[in-house]
Design a protein around this motif. Sequence first.
Motif, mmCIF file in Angstrom:
data_model
loop_
_atom_site.group_PDB
_atom_site.id
_atom_site.type_symbol
_atom_site.label_atom_id
_atom_site.label_comp_id
_atom_site.label_asym_id
_atom_site.label_seq_id
_atom_site.Cartn_x
_atom_site.Cartn_y
_atom_site.Cartn_z
ATOM 1 N N GLU A 7 40.138 24.585 45.156
ATOM 2 C CA GLU A 7 40.400 25.973 45.548
ATOM 3 C C GLU A 7 39.307 26.378 46.517
ATOM 4 O OE1 GLU A 7 40.417 29.176 42.562
ATOM 5 O OE2 GLU A 7 39.922 30.594 44.158
ATOM 6 N N GLN A 9 37.320 29.085 47.643
ATOM 7 C CA GLN A 9 37.038 30.405 47.080
ATOM 8 C C GLN A 9 36.586 31.403 48.136
ATOM 9 O OE1 GLN A 9 34.103 29.088 44.223
ATOM 10 N NE2 GLN A 9 35.647 28.921 42.619
ATOM 11 N N THR A 10 35.841 30.912 49.126
ATOM 12 C CA THR A 10 35.467 31.724 50.293
ATOM 13 C C THR A 10 35.660 30.804 51.491
ATOM 14 O OG1 THR A 10 33.156 31.012 50.476
ATOM 15 C CG2 THR A 10 33.605 32.823 48.937
ATOM 16 N N THR A 50 44.840 29.684 43.730
ATOM 17 C CA THR A 50 43.649 30.180 43.027
ATOM 18 C C THR A 50 43.741 29.880 41.530
ATOM 19 O OG1 THR A 50 44.563 32.404 42.698
ATOM 20 C CG2 THR A 50 43.315 32.038 44.716
ATOM 21 N N ASP A 158 43.799 37.827 42.328
ATOM 22 C CA ASP A 158 42.907 38.407 43.342
ATOM 23 C C ASP A 158 43.655 39.497 44.124
ATOM 24 O OD1 ASP A 158 41.084 36.501 42.557
ATOM 25 O OD2 ASP A 158 41.410 35.184 44.263
ATOM 26 N N GLU A 190 36.663 40.665 39.983
ATOM 27 C CA GLU A 190 36.115 39.623 40.855
ATOM 28 C C GLU A 190 34.600 39.428 40.717
ATOM 29 O OE1 GLU A 190 39.936 38.994 41.727
ATOM 30 O OE2 GLU A 190 38.669 37.964 43.181
ATOM 31 N N TYR A 223 35.827 30.392 37.981
ATOM 32 C CA TYR A 223 36.106 31.458 38.950
ATOM 33 C C TYR A 223 35.017 31.482 40.023
ATOM 34 C CZ TYR A 223 39.631 33.504 35.775
ATOM 35 O OH TYR A 223 40.720 33.734 34.992
ATOM 36 N N PRO A 224 35.348 32.025 41.187
ATOM 37 C CA PRO A 224 34.386 32.038 42.298
ATOM 38 C C PRO A 224 32.999 32.517 41.876
ATOM 39 C CG PRO A 224 36.522 32.815 43.043
ATOM 40 C CD PRO A 224 36.640 32.594 41.561
#
Length: 274
Positions: A7, A9-10, A50, A158, A190, A223-224
């Motif tokens: 994934e 994430q950014t 995600t 998200d 988030e 998660y991010p």
Amino acid sequence: MELWYTEFQTKGVGITCKTKKTYHTEKTQFQEMALIETEQFGRMLVLDGTVQTTIEDEFVYHEMITHVPLFTHNNPKKALVVGGGDGGAIREILKHPSIEKAVLCEIDGRVVELCREYLPEISCALSDSRADVQIADGIKYVQEHKNEFDVIMVDSTDPVGPAVGLFAVDFYRAIYESLKEDGIFVAQTESPFFHKELIKGVYRDVKSVFPIARLYTCAIPTYPSGYWSFTMGSKKYDPIETDTSKIPELDTKYYCADVHKAAFALPRFAAELV
Ligand code: AG3
């Protein structure tokens, strides 16, 4: 041959997991879905690329989105989860003996069906007699149910695609109306590392609607950034004033009375967001 799932994430960071099996992939009416087996985290639900939940770390998120507001409230009887089609939040809510009814309002029926099939440890409580599963638009559902719930939890994806409307001040106003006079609302908001502007905006909006607004955090490895936030809006009870000595022992793996308190203690950089 090794198969790995990433994934992004950014723009510059991703999480990559070695996979053992792909159980199912599908394009539903709302999103793309995948259920895969990962080596590190076990079965994983992925929506639109995600990571939503995994067998190994789902307990953190599902305990923290539910028990924090439920133990902040004196006597919650009726709860609503918007989103959360995997059923993990419902499973945790139903651990509270005061709960008479827990409504799940998920827009995508396929998420519920496939989680029932592949993630029974998470979705198991959806067949409890106190669980009421509605496949419907959460925004409409909240608008149509006024003055009804003690606690509302927004367990969304998200803030892109189908979830955008769940991060809007109009939705928070509708939630306020849908809650009883001492009701509490929590949304997943988030990462304090990666989504600073989002958290600031949500906090400002929640604070403009509810007399009490609080940010709390926990650690979720998939998660991010691994560090996650929730934003609470409350009409009457302040979670930092909860008498934690009265919190009974529950069958949990993350949440406990000390964590209830500690979750609201924010590192400086996160405290600056509120
Ligand atoms: N919903 C929040 C997942 C957000 C994760 N974001 C990401 N991986 N980019 C979780 C659903 C669990 N019931």
